[in-house]
Design a protein around this motif. Structure first.
Motif, PDB file in Angstrom:
ATOM      1  N   GLN A 311      68.489 -39.312 -87.230  1.00  0.00           N
ATOM      2  CA  GLN A 311      67.653 -39.016 -86.073  1.00  0.00           C
ATOM      3  C   GLN A 311      66.816 -37.760 -86.283  1.00  0.00           C
ATOM      4  O   GLN A 311      65.607 -37.744 -85.996  1.00  0.00           O
ATOM      5  N   ARG A 312      67.425 -36.697 -86.790  1.00  0.00           N
ATOM      6  CA  ARG A 312      66.672 -35.462 -87.010  1.00  0.00           C
ATOM      7  C   ARG A 312      65.615 -35.662 -88.091  1.00  0.00           C
ATOM      8  O   ARG A 312      64.505 -35.134 -88.011  1.00  0.00           O
ATOM      9  N   GLU A 313      65.964 -36.450 -89.104  1.00  0.00           N
ATOM     10  CA  GLU A 313      65.000 -36.722 -90.176  1.00  0.00           C
ATOM     11  C   GLU A 313      63.777 -37.450 -89.634  1.00  0.00           C
ATOM     12  O   GLU A 313      62.628 -37.097 -89.962  1.00  0.00           O
ATOM     13  N   PHE A 314      64.001 -38.457 -88.796  1.00  0.00           N
ATOM     14  CA  PHE A 314      62.875 -39.197 -88.222  1.00  0.00           C
ATOM     15  C   PHE A 314      62.055 -38.303 -87.276  1.00  0.00           C
ATOM     16  O   PHE A 314      60.826 -38.400 -87.211  1.00  0.00           O
ATOM     17  N   ALA A 315      62.778 -37.427 -86.522  1.00  0.00           N
ATOM     18  CA  ALA A 315      62.073 -36.517 -85.630  1.00  0.00           C
ATOM     19  C   ALA A 315      61.192 -35.546 -86.411  1.00  0.00           C
ATOM     20  O   ALA A 315      60.078 -35.213 -85.983  1.00  0.00           O
ATOM     21  N   MET A 316      61.666 -35.080 -87.555  1.00  0.00           N
ATOM     22  CA  MET A 316      60.865 -34.200 -88.405  1.00  0.00           C
ATOM     23  C   MET A 316      59.618 -34.927 -88.899  1.00  0.00           C
ATOM     24  O   MET A 316      58.524 -34.351 -88.957  1.00  0.00           O
ATOM     25  N   LEU A 317      59.784 -36.199 -89.272  1.00  0.00           N
ATOM     26  CA  LEU A 317      58.615 -36.984 -89.700  1.00  0.00           C
ATOM     27  C   LEU A 317      57.597 -37.073 -88.578  1.00  0.00           C
ATOM     28  O   LEU A 317      56.383 -36.931 -88.795  1.00  0.00           O
ATOM     29  N   ARG A 318      58.096 -37.296 -87.351  1.00  0.00           N
ATOM     30  CA  ARG A 318      57.182 -37.359 -86.223  1.00  0.00           C
ATOM     31  C   ARG A 318      56.509 -36.011 -85.993  1.00  0.00           C
ATOM     32  O   ARG A 318      55.328 -35.931 -85.637  1.00  0.00           O
ATOM     33  N   ALA A 319      57.270 -34.925 -86.212  1.00  0.00           N
ATOM     34  CA  ALA A 319      56.733 -33.588 -85.960  1.00  0.00           C
ATOM     35  C   ALA A 319      55.625 -33.213 -86.931  1.00  0.00           C
ATOM     36  O   ALA A 319      54.728 -32.439 -86.588  1.00  0.00           O
ATOM     37  N   ILE A 320      55.671 -33.754 -88.153  1.00  0.00           N
ATOM     38  CA  ILE A 320      54.642 -33.421 -89.142  1.00  0.00           C
ATOM     39  C   ILE A 320      53.527 -34.457 -89.187  1.00  0.00           C
ATOM     40  O   ILE A 320      52.728 -34.473 -90.119  1.00  0.00           O
ATOM     41  N   VAL A 330      59.747 -47.335 -92.123  1.00  0.00           N
ATOM     42  CA  VAL A 330      60.802 -46.780 -92.968  1.00  0.00           C
ATOM     43  C   VAL A 330      62.100 -47.567 -92.793  1.00  0.00           C
ATOM     44  O   VAL A 330      62.733 -48.009 -93.760  1.00  0.00           O
ATOM     45  N   VAL A 331      62.523 -47.760 -91.538  1.00  0.00           N
ATOM     46  CA  VAL A 331      63.769 -48.480 -91.274  1.00  0.00           C
ATOM     47  C   VAL A 331      63.647 -49.947 -91.691  1.00  0.00           C
ATOM     48  O   VAL A 331      64.587 -50.541 -92.251  1.00  0.00           O
ATOM     49  N   ILE A 404      61.827 -42.025 -81.324  1.00  0.00           N
ATOM     50  CA  ILE A 404      62.424 -40.684 -81.275  1.00  0.00           C
ATOM     51  C   ILE A 404      61.323 -39.634 -81.110  1.00  0.00           C
ATOM     52  O   ILE A 404      60.402 -39.563 -81.933  1.00  0.00           O
ATOM     53  N   PRO A 405      61.382 -38.793 -80.097  1.00  0.00           N
ATOM     54  CA  PRO A 405      60.350 -37.762 -79.926  1.00  0.00           C
ATOM     55  C   PRO A 405      60.544 -36.626 -80.926  1.00  0.00           C
ATOM     56  O   PRO A 405      61.671 -36.351 -81.346  1.00  0.00           O
ATOM     57  N   PRO A 406      59.481 -35.927 -81.323  1.00  0.00           N
ATOM     58  CA  PRO A 406      59.597 -34.849 -82.302  1.00  0.00           C
ATOM     59  C   PRO A 406      60.541 -33.732 -81.879  1.00  0.00           C
ATOM     60  O   PRO A 406      61.143 -33.073 -82.728  1.00  0.00           O
ATOM     61  N   VAL A 407      60.729 -33.527 -80.566  1.00  0.00           N
ATOM     62  CA  VAL A 407      61.594 -32.447 -80.102  1.00  0.00           C
ATOM     63  C   VAL A 407      63.030 -32.629 -80.549  1.00  0.00           C
ATOM     64  O   VAL A 407      63.797 -31.658 -80.623  1.00  0.00           O
ATOM     65  N   GLU A 408      63.435 -33.849 -80.850  1.00  0.00           N
ATOM     66  CA  GLU A 408      64.795 -34.102 -81.305  1.00  0.00           C
ATOM     67  C   GLU A 408      65.085 -33.385 -82.616  1.00  0.00           C
ATOM     68  O   GLU A 408      66.241 -33.191 -82.983  1.00  0.00           O
ATOM     69  N   ALA A 409      64.045 -32.981 -83.357  1.00  0.00           N
ATOM     70  CA  ALA A 409      64.253 -32.282 -84.620  1.00  0.00           C
ATOM     71  C   ALA A 409      64.928 -30.935 -84.407  1.00  0.00           C
ATOM     72  O   ALA A 409      65.529 -30.376 -85.332  1.00  0.00           O
TER      73      ALA A 409
END
Length: 882
Positions: A311-320, A330-331, A404-409
């Motif tokens: 989850q954090r990995e996907f959120a980081m992808l969304r954040a960048i 990806v999934v 997943i929203p980026p804030v989850e990172a």
């Protein structure tokens, strides 16, 4: 995104291992079933290519008869042979018909019984294709020639005397030749003198087809098959010289005849074989589909747990800057890779299975072709199934990850959702209630209206209940597990509260893991209840209907007249009874009611039925049954007894007259009784003398013989005499009432064993799901486990906690599955009472074994996850971010 997906899959390969294994098992099942079809199709295609080598064939229009499989209706006059031989360019004419016999091998064993490959007898008409290994073709009635594989298996050599049961009678033949035949599929094949074969197997002068050899095919070592064009030219030449006129006028009142090329005849025969094989493999594919469906639960649960850890990995992808589509990709790519790997392994395993099949069949006496190969369609379907089920099972997790929203990172720990949705609970409950209402309505209507069939409605209702319970599995898991653990909470602290809490806090995961087991156990328990009910019905049948002390049956479903006469002379027998069968034409029969066992004794007729006959005194004494109307004495009065279902299908009632026509006569009989008997599968029963007036003796099949002892007779002495008479015939079996019941129930148990074996794979995949859930759950709870160890939880207590989690999940899936399995069978006694289901028999002992197995499964499934959890160092676990 592809590179990220591939790297992520590689780094978490161990986490995905259970999903790969689930795909592997499902694809292996599917591809192996298709491989089985390839072997069977290749084998029988080779048999057809070996046995049908003429340049042209005369067949009934639209018929699919062939001499190799022995199927089809004998409708073509044998008398055409002599006229066809006079046509120019014809090298030989071979009427195609086959007789089922039993060959007694040199060691005394029998080939051609119901327990193995058939033994076939053909007329030894000389053909250009004959290839004698040694000796010659038979020229006298007491001579036979064997094909090479049969001679090898039976150990007979030229000059030996072979014992053969022909139409049930014991005969001896001199082996005068051995011929090369090619593929025989494990069948024992012999050639008999043509006049003898015609008299024995084609007494009515009709055959299934006639093969015509062309002089252009050569002979002996020069023999060859013609191409399709040459065969068409050959037929054109024959038509121009009188063939068309011959077949047009040679059928009398029978069906129209047509001439096809050898290639066309072989293709038609192969299509028929393919259809038969398709029926067999379709049965197995149903279970393969179940295995694939169960695999889907494991795959879906795996991706749900793995994507949550990412989850954090996907959120980081969304954040960048990655879009939701990128994350979904990806999934999805992970799912496709997992599916492709599992599919490749499954295809490889099925290829090995394909190579082993000939040896497996050889162990049961069947010679299967070793030329079959893994077809392109099998490979493509295997990959499509594996990749498709993997992608579909991961789709929900992929969608959830994409949103997943980026804030989850910024979260340190991503906690799984604890609660199930209210909508899911409502939908599941509504579907289950509607299904239960439909099933209940079907039962109520069936009880009140015997002439209305509601089994379809019941099936739809049961399916809805099944789906509803699967949807409700998540909300049901919490109270169910809490109830199971409550009695042990105080005694088993801290293990029981910890294990119960771990299972309850992730109800969706528990449900997804247990659902695979629910499916397998539901089907297995339902099969067990049905089998127990069938066995109970059979027991009642034998007790209530069969009044004779002994029943004698033949594995070839025909008792020789000589044995029949010998049994009649046994001392100590008060009543001798038989049931015979033959095909007749009934004018009043509805065309749709024609029996599939009828063998076209009357070409072109749609009113044929295989009926039964017995002695006047049999009904009510040696055999009794449920009388719906009239009396069992009807047979003694020259009347007919009909089954209730047959009467309904044709609109017959008590007192109606039936016009019966056989090969030797016509008569009318009045319906004097209507019965409802499962034990007597005969739709119409008449006096034995009546049947003999209609049908020649050689066309009457003696199905069984029943003997009732006289008062004071010694049962052991009578049985010894019966066995002594039956022994030389090899295929005759003697049963008393208990043995007859056991023999019938044994057949049901054998079928049940096959179903258990096929369902075993679904249960194995379900167990794999439990192992996978526990293993991935340990990774998620690494820090929690470390903290518990740090405050004093011992290694053995941790092992026990994980084991109990496994047992609780397995118990939930098993108990719900057992409840569903028993529930889906509740309507059987009402809906299928005409088939003999008198009551529902629940095999509590078998169901209890399933519960015990659930406990064992839970313990075994926890071994590896518990060991893995204990190996995690405490400080490493505490410092983990999961």
């Amino acid at each position: 995104m592809w590179k990220i997906a591939l790297r992520s899959t590689r780094s978490r390969f161990l986490s995905f291992s259970a999903a790969i294994l689930a795909v592997f098992l499902g694809v292996t099942f599917v591809a192996s079933t298709m491989s089985l079809r390839e072997v069977l199709a290749t084998t029988y295609n080779e048999v057809i290519d070996t046995g049908m080598v003429a340049a042209a064939y005369i067949q009934a229009d639209g018929d699919t008869s062939n001499m190799v499989t022995g199927t089809g209706d004998p409708t073509i006059p044998l008398s055409l042979k002599d006229d066809l031989e006079q046509l120019p360019g014809v090298a030989a004419v071979v009427p195609d018909f086959v007789g089922m016999v039993v060959l007694v091998n040199k060691d005394g064993t029998a080939a051609g019984t119901a327990n193995g490959p058939p033994a076939l007898a053909y007329a030894a008409y000389p053909t250009p294709a004959d290839d004698m290994v040694a000796g010659r073709m038979p020229q006298a009635d007491n001579e036979i020639a064997l094909i090479d594989t049969t001679a090898e298996k039976s150990k007979y050599e030229i000059g030996d005397t072979a014992t053969v049961l022909v139409n049930g009678e014991i005969m001896t033949f001199d082996v005068v030749g051995i011929m090369r035949f090619g593929a025989a599929g494990g069948a024992s094949v012999m050639m008999m003198n043509p006049p003898f074969a015609e008299h024995t197997f084609a007494a009515d002068g009709l055959v299934t087809s006639i093969g015509i050899f062309s002089e252009a095919q050569g002979a002996g070592t020069e023999f060859k098959m013609l191409d399709h064009g040459a065969e068409q030219d050959f037929i054109s030449t024959l038509n121009s010289t009188g063939l068309a006129e011959l077949i047009e006028g040679g059928t009398g009142q029978g069906p129209d005849l047509t001439v096809v090329t050898g290639n066309e005849a072989r293709d038609i025969a192969k299509e028929g074989v393919t259809e038969q094989i398709g029926f067999i493999t379709s049965f197995v594919l149903v279970f393969a589909a179940l295995a694939v469906g169960v695999s889907g639960f494991v795959i879906a649960n795996t991706f749900a747990m793995v994507t949550r850890r990412q989850q954090r990995e996907f959120a980081m992808l969304r954040a960048i800057g990655a879009s939701s589509t990128h994350v979904f990709t990806v999934v999805s790519v992970q799912a496709i890779v997992i599916g492709a790997i599992g599919s490749a392994l499954g295809i490889g395993a099925s290829a090995l299975f394909l190579q082993a099949l000939p040896s497996i069949f050889a162990s049961i006496g069947m010679d299967m072709s070793s030329n079959a190969s893994l077809s392109t369609s099998t490979v493509l379907i295997g990959f499509a199934v594996g990749v498709g089920v993997s992608f579909a099972s991961a789709a929900i997790s992929a969608r959830r990850a994409a949103l997943i929203p980026p804030v989850e990172a910024m979260r340190e720990v991503a906690a799984p959702a604890l609660n199930t949705s209210r909508l899911r609970t409502i939908v599941g409950a509504v579907v289950a209630v509607i299904g239960a209402a439909a099933a209940t309505s079907a039962i109520v209507v069936a009880r009140g209206q015997d002439d209305i069939t509601t089994s379809g409605l019941y099936g739809v209702g049961i399916l809805a209940v099944f789906v509803g319970i699967l949807v409700l599995a998540a909300p049901l898991s919490r109270p169910f597990v809490a109830l199971l653990a409550k009695p042990w909470n105080r005694l088993g602290r801290p293990i029981v509260p910890l294990a119960s809490g771990n299972v309850q806090r992730t109800p969706k995961r528990t449900a997804a893991t247990a659902s695979a087991l629910i499916v397998g156990v539901t089907l297995t328990s339902a099969a067990a209840v049905v089998a127990a009910s069938v066995n109970g019905a059979i027991g009642d049948l034998v007790t209530k209907e069969m009044q004779a002390d002994y029943i004698i049956q033949s594995q070839t479903f025909h008792i020789a007249p000589s044995a029949y006469e010998a049994f009649k002379d046994i001392d100590g027998v008060e009543q001798f009874s038989t049931f015979a069968a033959a095909v007749v034409e009934i004018d009043e029969l509805a065309p749709t009611a024609q029996d599939s066992n009828a063998q076209a004794a009357f070409p072109g007729s749609e009113k044929q039925l295989e009926i039964g006959a017995t002695e006047p005194e049999t009904m009510g004494t040696a055999w009794t049954t449920n009388v719906v109307a009239g009396s069992l004495d009807a047979v003694a009065h020259g009347q007919a007894i009909v089954q209730e279902t047959t009467a309904k299908d044709n609109g017959w009632v008590l007192g109606d007259t039936l016009t019966l026509t056989g090969a030797t006569g016509t008569t009318t009989v009045e319906i004097g009784g209507v019965i409802n008997s499962v034990g007597l599968g005969m739709p119409v029963i008449v006096n034995l003398d009546t049947l003999h007036d209609l049908v020649p003796s050689d066309q009457v099949q003696l199905a069984n013989v029943m003997l009732t002892l006289a008062p004071g007779a010694n049962p052991d002495q009578v049985r010894a005499e019966i066995v002594e008479i039956a022994k030389p015939y090899l295929v005759l079996s003697v049963f008393d009432q208990d043995e007859f019941r056991s023999q019938l129930t044994g057949q049901v148990n054998q079928m049940l064993a096959v179903i258990y074996a096929l369902l075993g794979l679904t249960v194995a995949i379900a167990i794999l799901g439990i192992v996978n859930t526990l293993g991935l759950g340990i990774l998620e709870r690494t820090r929690e486990i470390g903290l518990l160890r740090a405050i004093g939880l011992s290694g053995s207590q941790l092992h026990s906690t994980i084991t109990l989690e496994s047992v609780l999940i397995a118990s939930f899936g098993t108990l719900v599955g057992l409840g569903l399995g028993v529930g889906v069978t509740l309507g059987i006694p009402t809906l299928f009472k005409d088939m003999g289901f008198t009551e529902l028999v629940i095999p509590w002992q078998s169901l209890g074994v399933m519960v015990v197995l659930a406990l064992v499964v839970g313990v075994l499934a926890a071994i590896w996850p518990a060991i893995r959890a204990n190996r995690i160092p405490v400080l490493t676990a505490i410092s983990s971010d999961e």
